[in-house]
Design a protein around this motif. Structure first.
Motif, PDB file in Angstrom:
ATOM      1  N   LEU A  48       0.829  -1.199   0.000  1.00  0.00           N
ATOM      2  CA  LEU A  48       0.000   0.000   0.000  1.00  0.00           C
ATOM      3  C   LEU A  48       0.870   1.259   0.000  1.00  0.00           C
ATOM      4  O   LEU A  48       0.459   2.308   0.485  1.00  0.00           O
ATOM      5  CB  LEU A  48      -0.934   0.000   1.216  1.00  0.00           C
ATOM      6  N   ALA A 119     -12.396   9.924  -4.267  1.00  0.00           N
ATOM      7  CA  ALA A 119     -11.828   9.795  -5.604  1.00  0.00           C
ATOM      8  C   ALA A 119     -10.324  10.020  -5.540  1.00  0.00           C
ATOM      9  O   ALA A 119      -9.846  10.788  -4.709  1.00  0.00           O
ATOM     10  CB  ALA A 119     -12.466  10.822  -6.535  1.00  0.00           C
ATOM     11  N   PRO A 120      -9.548   9.346  -6.385  1.00  0.00           N
ATOM     12  CA  PRO A 120      -8.098   9.527  -6.357  1.00  0.00           C
ATOM     13  C   PRO A 120      -7.676  10.910  -6.838  1.00  0.00           C
ATOM     14  O   PRO A 120      -8.329  11.500  -7.688  1.00  0.00           O
ATOM     15  CB  PRO A 120      -7.587   8.434  -7.298  1.00  0.00           C
ATOM     16  N   SER A 121      -6.620  11.426  -6.238  1.00  0.00           N
ATOM     17  CA  SER A 121      -6.096  12.732  -6.668  1.00  0.00           C
ATOM     18  C   SER A 121      -4.713  12.532  -7.295  1.00  0.00           C
ATOM     19  O   SER A 121      -4.481  11.534  -7.962  1.00  0.00           O
ATOM     20  CB  SER A 121      -6.050  13.690  -5.488  1.00  0.00           C
ATOM     21  N   ALA A 122      -3.788  13.457  -7.047  1.00  0.00           N
ATOM     22  CA  ALA A 122      -2.498  13.424  -7.742  1.00  0.00           C
ATOM     23  C   ALA A 122      -1.691  12.164  -7.419  1.00  0.00           C
ATOM     24  O   ALA A 122      -1.843  11.571  -6.356  1.00  0.00           O
ATOM     25  CB  ALA A 122      -1.692  14.651  -7.354  1.00  0.00           C
ATOM     26  N   LEU A 124       1.453   9.891  -6.321  1.00  0.00           N
ATOM     27  CA  LEU A 124       2.585  10.103  -5.435  1.00  0.00           C
ATOM     28  C   LEU A 124       3.599   9.003  -5.700  1.00  0.00           C
ATOM     29  O   LEU A 124       3.209   7.868  -5.982  1.00  0.00           O
ATOM     30  CB  LEU A 124       2.171  10.122  -3.967  1.00  0.00           C
TER      31      LEU A 124
ATOM     32  N   ALA C   3      -5.757   0.837  -4.928  1.00  0.00           N
ATOM     33  CA  ALA C   3      -4.525   1.383  -4.353  1.00  0.00           C
ATOM     34  C   ALA C   3      -3.381   0.508  -4.836  1.00  0.00           C
ATOM     35  O   ALA C   3      -3.305  -0.649  -4.441  1.00  0.00           O
ATOM     36  CB  ALA C   3      -4.600   1.363  -2.830  1.00  0.00           C
ATOM     37  N   ASN C   4      -2.555   1.046  -5.721  1.00  0.00           N
ATOM     38  CA  ASN C   4      -1.450   0.255  -6.272  1.00  0.00           C
ATOM     39  C   ASN C   4      -1.948  -1.016  -6.949  1.00  0.00           C
ATOM     40  O   ASN C   4      -1.321  -2.062  -6.869  1.00  0.00           O
ATOM     41  CB  ASN C   4      -0.460  -0.137  -5.164  1.00  0.00           C
ATOM     42  N   LEU C  51      -4.440   2.973   5.999  1.00  0.00           N
ATOM     43  CA  LEU C  51      -3.394   2.948   4.966  1.00  0.00           C
ATOM     44  C   LEU C  51      -3.986   2.636   3.597  1.00  0.00           C
ATOM     45  O   LEU C  51      -3.527   3.160   2.578  1.00  0.00           O
ATOM     46  CB  LEU C  51      -2.323   1.922   5.321  1.00  0.00           C
ATOM     47  N   GLY C  52      -5.010   1.761   3.574  1.00  0.00           N
ATOM     48  CA  GLY C  52      -5.656   1.445   2.303  1.00  0.00           C
ATOM     49  C   GLY C  52      -6.256   2.679   1.663  1.00  0.00           C
ATOM     50  O   GLY C  52      -6.009   2.976   0.491  1.00  0.00           O
ATOM     51  N   TYR C  53      -6.994   3.450   2.457  1.00  0.00           N
ATOM     52  CA  TYR C  53      -7.581   4.678   1.918  1.00  0.00           C
ATOM     53  C   TYR C  53      -6.500   5.693   1.561  1.00  0.00           C
ATOM     54  O   TYR C  53      -6.606   6.393   0.544  1.00  0.00           O
ATOM     55  CB  TYR C  53      -8.561   5.287   2.923  1.00  0.00           C
ATOM     56  N   ALA C  55      -3.522   5.139   0.478  1.00  0.00           N
ATOM     57  CA  ALA C  55      -2.922   4.777  -0.800  1.00  0.00           C
ATOM     58  C   ALA C  55      -3.891   5.051  -1.941  1.00  0.00           C
ATOM     59  O   ALA C  55      -3.498   5.542  -3.006  1.00  0.00           O
ATOM     60  CB  ALA C  55      -2.516   3.309  -0.784  1.00  0.00           C
ATOM     61  N   ALA C  56      -5.178   4.765  -1.726  1.00  0.00           N
ATOM     62  CA  ALA C  56      -6.154   4.970  -2.794  1.00  0.00           C
ATOM     63  C   ALA C  56      -6.337   6.450  -3.100  1.00  0.00           C
ATOM     64  O   ALA C  56      -6.551   6.834  -4.248  1.00  0.00           O
ATOM     65  CB  ALA C  56      -7.484   4.350  -2.395  1.00  0.00           C
ATOM     66  N   LEU C  57      -6.220   7.297  -2.073  1.00  0.00           N
ATOM     67  CA  LEU C  57      -6.418   8.736  -2.272  1.00  0.00           C
ATOM     68  C   LEU C  57      -5.103   9.451  -2.557  1.00  0.00           C
ATOM     69  O   LEU C  57      -5.065  10.661  -2.671  1.00  0.00           O
ATOM     70  CB  LEU C  57      -7.068   9.347  -1.029  1.00  0.00           C
ATOM     71  N   HIS C  58      -4.007   8.695  -2.636  1.00  0.00           N
ATOM     72  CA  HIS C  58      -2.675   9.270  -2.832  1.00  0.00           C
ATOM     73  C   HIS C  58      -2.391  10.352  -1.809  1.00  0.00           C
ATOM     74  O   HIS C  58      -1.894  11.424  -2.129  1.00  0.00           O
ATOM     75  CB  HIS C  58      -2.525   9.834  -4.239  1.00  0.00           C
ATOM     76  N   SER C  59      -2.750  10.061  -0.574  1.00  0.00           N
ATOM     77  CA  SER C  59      -2.519  11.035   0.489  1.00  0.00           C
ATOM     78  C   SER C  59      -1.474  10.484   1.450  1.00  0.00           C
ATOM     79  O   SER C  59      -1.386   9.276   1.665  1.00  0.00           O
ATOM     80  CB  SER C  59      -3.826  11.289   1.235  1.00  0.00           C
TER      81      SER C  59
END
Lengths: 168, 346, 104
Positions: A48, A119-122, A124, C3-4, C51-53, C55-59
């Motif tokens: 992850l 929803a996915p953003s930028a 990384l 996520a990935n 962590l799953g969220y 990774a999915a939100l690229h945060s």
């Protein structure tokens, strides 16, 4: 070997050994099953895109917290739990009912919302540590310092609690 | 990923492991002959010239011995423990760079098992797992000497890990990366420039001393071998072990010594680099591997030298040293390095 | 939403399963240390979902949260185990069913 397959296998292992942890009546074996489970969880963290957390998970959980548990278990020489007739049948029935109800509610809410929110953003870059560190020591610096005070308090607290009382 | 890539990867990962496993029996010979040298006696000299075949004879002996499992032991954990100890020791080598970057048909191949971004953290994660082998051996043997050895070891390893990690944090701070190849690259520049790009041991001598002392405690070697102190605990956590299971603990100890030495070389003595040496050709890369091996061998010898020179600490002295001396010194070193980095001296 | 390449559903299912197992352990076991272990497991289940969220939100905030949770778990383990040691000194047991006196 897609990431998804590896993730599913690791998560499955984590769940399997979590079950072993709960079912096994010997506390030392329980701790060991949990070590394996946390190790498998660390693998899922890597997938992850959180290698730092994976390393922290192994160092802090498997390497320190669970060793501490083992240490205390050995020190106290905790015996195996003996299977006995449930002395609190109502308590156990209620517990079992609560667990099943909770699992059902969780599953229902997962089906309803789980996979559709946000929803996915930028993009990384996966596995880069510098951005995490920068965030930790800028936006969350105050929390970080508060955490160090918490750890100090825990240190002093556990010392006071576990200290042998002086004989009068 | 083509088949040749997979082969190359396997070679990169397995080569150091195989070398260690081959060198291991030799180390035992060096230690025993070295003990003889230091104590002014010949040491093993009956099997082969200079006793060189003694390790082979020992291996045969380990194989032939009866493998006992005490009747009151927890069988599963008793068998698992030595394997766990050896496994944890062997996997640490995966992230240590042992040579310069090789060029194969234009493709750069760094000579390291896995060049991961969390290299040093991985190392500390795996070394922190090595305590399980010892603790489980001590507990599952169902023997009070073993148990005390296991408890001592867990307390000792947790205590010294703190000082060791804090000391290594200085190197991480200077390199600005957890990647061990970056740590080596940082040390392969000029010694006279500002920022300083020579071996880390010069600006961080204090950190090195802390790391060096902690390494002895982490590997359970004299003067910190309290978990197996033979004068009080028979043989500590491996009292009940015999034959190959005992040999595996023995192996784990030596592998840990090699890994600790290699880590000291990588963190503080420039890894495979050498002042004024920038390998480009194949010969240069081979030379870099040799440089790494010689540096590591030097520290392995120091481990043995110390073992036969210093007496054992008492347990309370060991704990006091770890918490009241090494940890504050490691923190001091960290502040010093942070200052140097702040003023662009590193 | 992935996520990935890992569907978020997989992550949440695993996290939920771990949480329920932890809950079962905490409610059904009688040994205080085993209950404590089950609580640690529940925390890890929550970490996995976060962590799953993340990774999915690229945060990256998710990783920070988990970092704090692990640190707090460490503090909790230290204090909790100290309590068990103190308790064991007084009552010679850590079976929660037998620890039923407010004052010794």
């Amino acid at each position: 070997m897609t990431p998804r397959l590896v993730f599913d296998v690791a998560a499955g292992l984590a769940i399997l050994f979590a079950c072993v942890m709960v079912v096994h009546r010997h506390p030392v074996k329980s701790v060991l099953a949990l070590v394996v489970s946390f190790f498998a969880l660390a693998v899922t963290y890597v997938l992850l895109a959180a290698p730092l957390i994976a390393a922290v998970q192994v160092i802090v959980y498997a390497g320190a917290i669970l060793v501490l548990f083992l240490f205390v278990l050995m020190l106290l020489n905790v015996p195996e739990e003996v299977r006995q007739t449930p002395d609190r049948p109502i308590h156990q029935a209620l517990s079992a009912g609560a667990i099943v109800a909770f699992a059902a509610a969780l599953l229902a809410s997962l089906r309803a919302y789980g996979a559709t929110r946000a929803a996915p953003s930028a993009e990384l870059p996966p596995g880069d540590l510098a951005p995490v560190a920068r965030l930790l020591f800028s936006d969350h610096f105050l929390s970080f310092e508060a955490l160090s005070i918490l750890l100090l308090a825990a240190l002093v607290g556990s010392f006071v609690l576990a200290r042998r009382e002086e004989s009068p | 990923m083509s088949a040749s890539d997979v082969g190359m990867l396997a070679l990169r990962v397995l080569a150091p492991v195989l070398v260690i496993l081959i060198v291991l029996p030799m180390l035992q010979w060096v230690e025993r002959r070295g003990a003889g040298l230091i104590q002014d006696r010949p040491g093993p000299n009956r099997v082969g010239p200079f006793g060189l075949l003694q390790p082979l004879a020992d291996v045969v002996k380990f194989f032939m011995k009866e493998d006992l499992i005490p009747s009151h032991a927890d069988r599963f954990l008793y068998v698992l423990a030595p394997g766990l100890a050896t496994f944890a020791a062997l996997t640490t080598f995966a992230v240590i760079p042992y040579g310069a970057t090789l060029n194969i048909r234009g493709n750069p191949v760094p000579l390291v098992g896995a060049d991961v971004s969390i290299g040093i953290l991985y190392l500390f994660a795996v070394t922190s797992l090595s305590v399980y082998g010892i603790v489980l051996a001590g507990w599952s043997s169902n023997n009070k000497f073993s148990l005390i050895g296991g408890i001592r070891s867990s307390a000792q390893i947790i205590s010294y890990e703190l000082a060791m990690t804090t000391a290594a944090a200085g190197v991480i701070l200077a390199a600005g990366s957890f990647r061990l190849t970056d740590v080596v690259a940082m040390q392969s520049g000029s010694w006279l420039s500002l920022p300083y790009r020579g071996w880390t041991v010069v600006p961080q001598l204090l950190g090195f001393v802390v790391f060096f002392v902690s390494a002895f405690a982490e590997t359970n070697r004299l003067p910190f071998d309290l978990p197996e102190a033979e004068a009080e605990l028979v043989a500590g956590y491996h009292t009940e072990y015999s034959a190959m299971k005992f040999a595996m603990f023995y192996m784990a100890e030596y592998i840990n010594v090699v890994v600790a030495s290699a880590l000291m070389v990588t963190l503080y003595f420039g890894g495979w680099s050498f002042p004024g040496f920038h390998p480009t050709s194949l010969g240069g890369v081979v030379l870099s591997v040799l440089i790494f091996a010689v540096k590591t061998a030097f520290f392995v010898w120091i481990f043995m030298w110390v073992r036969w020179t210093l007496p054992r600490f008492r347990y309370d002295q060991l704990m006091r040293l770890g918490w009241k001396a090494l940890l504050p010194l490691a923190l001091l070193n960290l502040f010093w390095v942070a200052g140097l980095v702040l003023w662009n001296a590193l | 939403m992935t996520a990935n390449g890992i569907p978020i559903g997989d992550v949440l299912l695993a996290s939920g399963a771990l949480f329920v197992i932890g809950l079962a352990g905490a409610l059904l076991r009688r040994n205080a240390i085993s209950i404590f272990l089950a609580i640690e497991l529940m925390m890890n289940a929550a970490n996995l979902a976060v962590l799953g969220y993340a990774a999915a939100l690229h945060s990256l905030e998710g990783q920070i949260v988990v970092f704090f949770v692990i640190a707090i778990a460490a503090a909790e383990a230290a204090v909790g185990l100290a309590i068990f040691v103190a308790l064991f000194r007084h009552t010679e047991t850590i079976d929660v069913n037998q620890i039923n006196l407010l004052k010794w």
